[in-house]
Motif scaffolding. Structure first.
Motif, mmCIF file in Angstrom:
data_model
loop_
_atom_site.group_PDB
_atom_site.id
_atom_site.type_symbol
_atom_site.label_atom_id
_atom_site.label_comp_id
_atom_site.label_asym_id
_atom_site.label_seq_id
_atom_site.Cartn_x
_atom_site.Cartn_y
_atom_site.Cartn_z
ATOM 1 N N SER A 264 44.569 47.353 41.289
ATOM 2 C CA SER A 264 45.837 48.029 41.587
ATOM 3 C C SER A 264 46.696 47.266 42.585
ATOM 4 N N GLU A 265 46.083 46.358 43.352
ATOM 5 C CA GLU A 265 46.824 45.579 44.343
ATOM 6 C C GLU A 265 47.118 44.158 43.871
ATOM 7 N N GLY A 266 46.836 43.893 42.603
ATOM 8 C CA GLY A 266 47.140 42.588 42.050
ATOM 9 C C GLY A 266 46.082 41.531 42.280
ATOM 10 N N MET A 267 44.900 41.931 42.773
ATOM 11 C CA MET A 267 43.815 40.972 42.988
ATOM 12 C C MET A 267 43.113 40.681 41.660
ATOM 13 N N SER A 268 42.907 39.400 41.380
ATOM 14 C CA SER A 268 42.367 38.975 40.083
ATOM 15 C C SER A 268 40.932 39.425 39.874
ATOM 16 N N LEU A 269 40.592 39.688 38.613
ATOM 17 C CA LEU A 269 39.237 40.053 38.212
ATOM 18 C C LEU A 269 38.649 38.928 37.356
ATOM 19 N N TYR A 270 37.305 38.879 37.312
ATOM 20 C CA TYR A 270 36.610 37.758 36.670
ATOM 21 C C TYR A 270 35.451 38.228 35.802
ATOM 22 N N PHE A 271 35.060 37.337 34.842
ATOM 23 C CA PHE A 271 33.851 37.482 34.042
ATOM 24 C C PHE A 271 32.833 36.435 34.492
ATOM 25 N N PHE A 272 31.536 36.766 34.323
ATOM 26 C CA PHE A 272 30.441 35.853 34.653
ATOM 27 C C PHE A 272 29.733 35.465 33.366
ATOM 28 N N SER A 273 29.604 34.157 33.106
ATOM 29 C CA SER A 273 29.033 33.677 31.851
ATOM 30 C C SER A 273 27.600 34.138 31.606
ATOM 31 N N LEU B 75 32.959 43.267 35.569
ATOM 32 C CA LEU B 75 34.136 42.744 36.262
ATOM 33 C C LEU B 75 33.846 42.512 37.740
ATOM 34 N N TYR B 76 34.398 41.419 38.276
ATOM 35 C CA TYR B 76 34.163 41.013 39.663
ATOM 36 C C TYR B 76 35.462 40.539 40.320
ATOM 37 N N TYR B 77 35.429 40.503 41.662
ATOM 38 C CA TYR B 77 36.418 39.775 42.451
ATOM 39 C C TYR B 77 35.821 38.430 42.855
ATOM 40 N N PHE B 78 36.666 37.560 43.450
ATOM 41 C CA PHE B 78 36.180 36.319 44.056
ATOM 42 C C PHE B 78 36.536 36.337 45.534
ATOM 43 N N VAL B 79 35.554 36.065 46.387
ATOM 44 C CA VAL B 79 35.742 36.200 47.827
ATOM 45 C C VAL B 79 36.814 35.259 48.367
ATOM 46 N N ASN B 80 37.066 34.143 47.683
ATOM 47 C CA ASN B 80 38.061 33.175 48.168
ATOM 48 C C ASN B 80 39.458 33.387 47.587
ATOM 49 N N ASN C 140 41.553 31.538 42.222
ATOM 50 C CA ASN C 140 40.714 30.435 42.687
ATOM 51 C C ASN C 140 39.309 30.439 42.078
ATOM 52 N N GLY C 141 38.893 31.570 41.506
ATOM 53 C CA GLY C 141 37.527 31.667 40.992
ATOM 54 C C GLY C 141 37.336 31.114 39.596
ATOM 55 N N ASP C 142 38.445 30.827 38.902
ATOM 56 C CA ASP C 142 38.292 30.375 37.516
ATOM 57 C C ASP C 142 37.591 29.030 37.439
ATOM 58 N N LYS C 143 36.575 28.958 36.576
ATOM 59 C CA LYS C 143 35.813 27.747 36.265
ATOM 60 C C LYS C 143 34.856 27.339 37.386
ATOM 61 N N VAL C 144 34.681 28.160 38.411
ATOM 62 C CA VAL C 144 33.694 27.855 39.445
ATOM 63 C C VAL C 144 32.311 27.810 38.800
ATOM 64 N N GLY C 145 31.582 26.704 39.009
ATOM 65 C CA GLY C 145 30.254 26.552 38.424
ATOM 66 C C GLY C 145 30.256 26.474 36.914
ATOM 67 N N ASN C 146 31.436 26.371 36.325
ATOM 68 C CA ASN C 146 31.586 26.401 34.859
ATOM 69 C C ASN C 146 31.062 27.690 34.246
#
Length: 282
Positions: free
Chosen positions: A53-62, A117-122, A130-136
């Motif tokens: 809701s605050e515009g913080m990006s969400l992520y998937f984990f492979s 779904l996750y956030y990225f601490v950085n 910034n979390g996209d492609k971290v660790g591939n």
């Protein structure tokens, strides 16, 4: 009594003497609305992405190939989980694509198309990715991926039908392997006897297609580790089949559960390999 009447008349005079602007200031006709729990944002690099809701990006984990979170301990510190009990959604998002899991640690977590779904601490501000492609193996959460990039244990079967772990070179053993799946985690394979842009497996009447179904889908949006130029299509007896680096792509009919990759040992290991960025071009 006279004092009460005087106060009442004074109040009426004050109210009736207010301008229309004064009334609008007292009663806001357009009160602010609450942002949806999951928003559909447009990013200059990734296109449509999922945010909170605050515009913080969400992520998937492979590694979450089976719909459960494989991110625990220190991983969870770097990748905080996303959970909202009242999951209101922006227009364009389908509630049927969202779910909730109970993690191994007992906490609840929202999922999208089965991916937790996750956030990225950085990510420090709304719009950070910034979390996209971290660790591939971490990718920005998009609603419209055609494919996903998985990392999991390959599990085939022995001659008696028992589960058997395989490494990325199709020898028995434990270890994680990267491979491409469809958007909901179904494993994708190639056939070792196919030649460049040529399907040498499928019968002209598609009688053997249920065993190894050809893959027909639009390759529009893919994880950033994949190159759109590596994908193409061929005609197979009037149907379209997707290729990767010239290799026709298939599912395995006996992969029933999300995350199954039993096809890697049929009929013997390596005949139907998974595909990933290390796959050689034909």
């Amino acid at each position: 009594m006279k004092k009460s009447i005087y106060l009442l008349l004074t109040s009426i005079t004050i109210l009736t003497s207010c301008s229309s602007d004064d009334v609008e200031n007292i009663i806001d006709p357009n009160p602010p609305t609450t942002a949806n729990a999951v928003q559909l944002a447009n990013d200059a690099t990734f296109g449509n992405i999922l945010t909170d809701s605050e515009g913080m990006s969400l992520y998937f984990f492979s590694r979450d190939t089976k719909g459960q979170s494989e991110c625990n301990g220190d991983c969870k510190t770097a990748w905080p989980i996303f959970y909202q009990a009242d999951l209101t959604l922006d227009e364009g998002l389908d509630a049927a694509d969202f779910g909730v899991i109970t993690r191994a640690d007992g906490e609840r977590q929202n999922t999208y198309k089965g991916w937790p779904l996750y956030y990225f601490v950085n990510d420090n501000a709304a719009g950070d990715t910034n979390g996209d492609k971290v660790g591939n193996n971490w990718y920005i959460a998009k609603p419209d991926y055609s494919l996903m990039y998985a990392e999991a244990q390959l599990v085939g079967r022995d001659a008696d039908g028992n589960d058997l772990n395989f490494t990325s070179d199709y020898t028995e053993g434990d270890g994680l392997t990267f491979y491409i799946t469809n958007s909901t985690g179904r494993t994708i394979y190639a056939f070792v006897n196919d030649t460049k842009d040529t399907n040498n497996y499928t019968a002209d009447d598609f009688s053997n297609d249920p065993i190894w179904p050809i893959i027909s889908l639009d390759i529009n949006n893919i994880p950033s580790i994949l190159d759109r130029n590596d994908f193409g299509t061929i005609d197979v007896f009037g149907r379209t089949q997707v290729t990767y680096k010239g290799r026709p792509l298939y599912y395995f009919g006996q992969d029933v559960e999300r995350g199954d990759n039993y096809g890697i040992s049929v009929p013997t290991p390596g005949i139907w390999p998974i595909v990933n960025t290390d796959t050689t071009a034909l």
